[in-house]
Design a protein around this motif. Structure first.
Motif, short mmCIF file in Angstrom:
data_model
loop_
_atom_site.label_atom_id
_atom_site.label_comp_id
_atom_site.label_asym_id
_atom_site.label_seq_id
_atom_site.Cartn_x
_atom_site.Cartn_y
_atom_site.Cartn_z
N LEU A 176 0.82 -1.22 0.00
CA LEU A 176 0.00 0.00 0.00
C LEU A 176 0.85 1.26 0.00
O LEU A 176 0.45 2.28 -0.56
CB LEU A 176 -0.94 -0.01 1.21
CG LEU A 176 -1.96 -1.15 1.26
CD1 LEU A 176 -2.75 -1.09 2.56
CD2 LEU A 176 -2.88 -1.13 0.07
N LYS A 209 -0.85 7.66 3.15
CA LYS A 209 -2.17 7.22 3.65
C LYS A 209 -3.33 7.87 2.90
O LYS A 209 -4.48 7.47 3.07
CB LYS A 209 -2.30 7.50 5.16
CG LYS A 209 -1.24 6.81 6.00
CD LYS A 209 -1.47 5.34 6.10
CE LYS A 209 -0.44 4.71 7.03
NZ LYS A 209 -0.66 3.33 7.32
N TYR A 257 -5.44 3.94 5.80
CA TYR A 257 -5.59 4.56 4.47
C TYR A 257 -6.98 5.16 4.37
O TYR A 257 -7.96 4.56 4.79
CB TYR A 257 -5.30 3.52 3.38
CG TYR A 257 -3.85 3.10 3.44
CD1 TYR A 257 -2.87 3.78 2.73
CD2 TYR A 257 -3.45 2.06 4.27
CE1 TYR A 257 -1.53 3.43 2.82
CE2 TYR A 257 -2.12 1.70 4.39
CZ TYR A 257 -1.17 2.39 3.66
OH TYR A 257 0.16 2.05 3.78
#
Length: 170
Positions: free
Chosen positions: A114, A118, A146
């Motif tokens: 990821l 964020k 996130y």
């Protein structure tokens, strides 16, 4: 005369009465699937994106991370949304991280995929609307902090159904 009778019988058997019954039964199934999806989205705290919206985002060059949550060999390798990364999630709700269910990958592996931003746009999908792998992937992205997480519920079936190009792995 016999062929007219046969034709009349076929027309009667294919009458709207049986079509209406089937139409109503299909609506119950559609409603059940829609309510299940809405409840997952509300519970997960993420948003959803349609096939056409995702295609437009890709065509417009929108910066995002797309994650395919299907098994690598049996699905992702054969067809995935172009540019998607693969990270396996299980079908039942995964309330606690279980590396056995994520092909041996850890929560830290998912967070590494990821990335540090964020606020990054993240789109998670699986095979089709009833498949909940994408729900798990989206929920875990939200749990990890996130903020801009979308689930693409139609998944690769809807993508292929729209006749969009798919990625493959040789």
């Amino acid at each position: 005369m016999r062929s007219i009778f046969t034709l009349l019988l076929i027309v009667l058997l294919a009458s709207p009465v049986s079509a209406w019954d089937n139409k109503f039964e299909k609506e119950v199934k559609t409603e059940t699937a829609a309510v299940k999806l809405v409840r997952e989205v509300v519970r997960g705290g993420y948003d959803v994106v349609t096939t056409d919206e995702l295609k437009k985002w890709i065509d417009d060059g929108k910066e995002m991370l797309i994650i395919d949550t299907m098994p690598f060999e049996s699905s992702y390798k054969k067809a995935h949304v172009p540019g998607a990364a693969q990270f396996l999630f299980p079908i039942p709700d995964m309330n606690e991280w279980d590396s056995k269910e994520t092909d041996g990958k850890s929560q830290q592996d998912y967070e590494a995929l990821l990335g540090a931003d964020k606020d990054k746009l993240i789109v998670v999908y699986c095979g089709f609307v009833k498949c909940t792998r994408s729900h798990n992937g989206a929920v875990w992205a939200k749990k990890l902090g996130y903020k801009n997480v979308y689930r693409y519920p139609g998944g690769i079936f809807a993508w292929k159904g729209a006749d969009y190009e798919v990625g493959t792995v040789k």
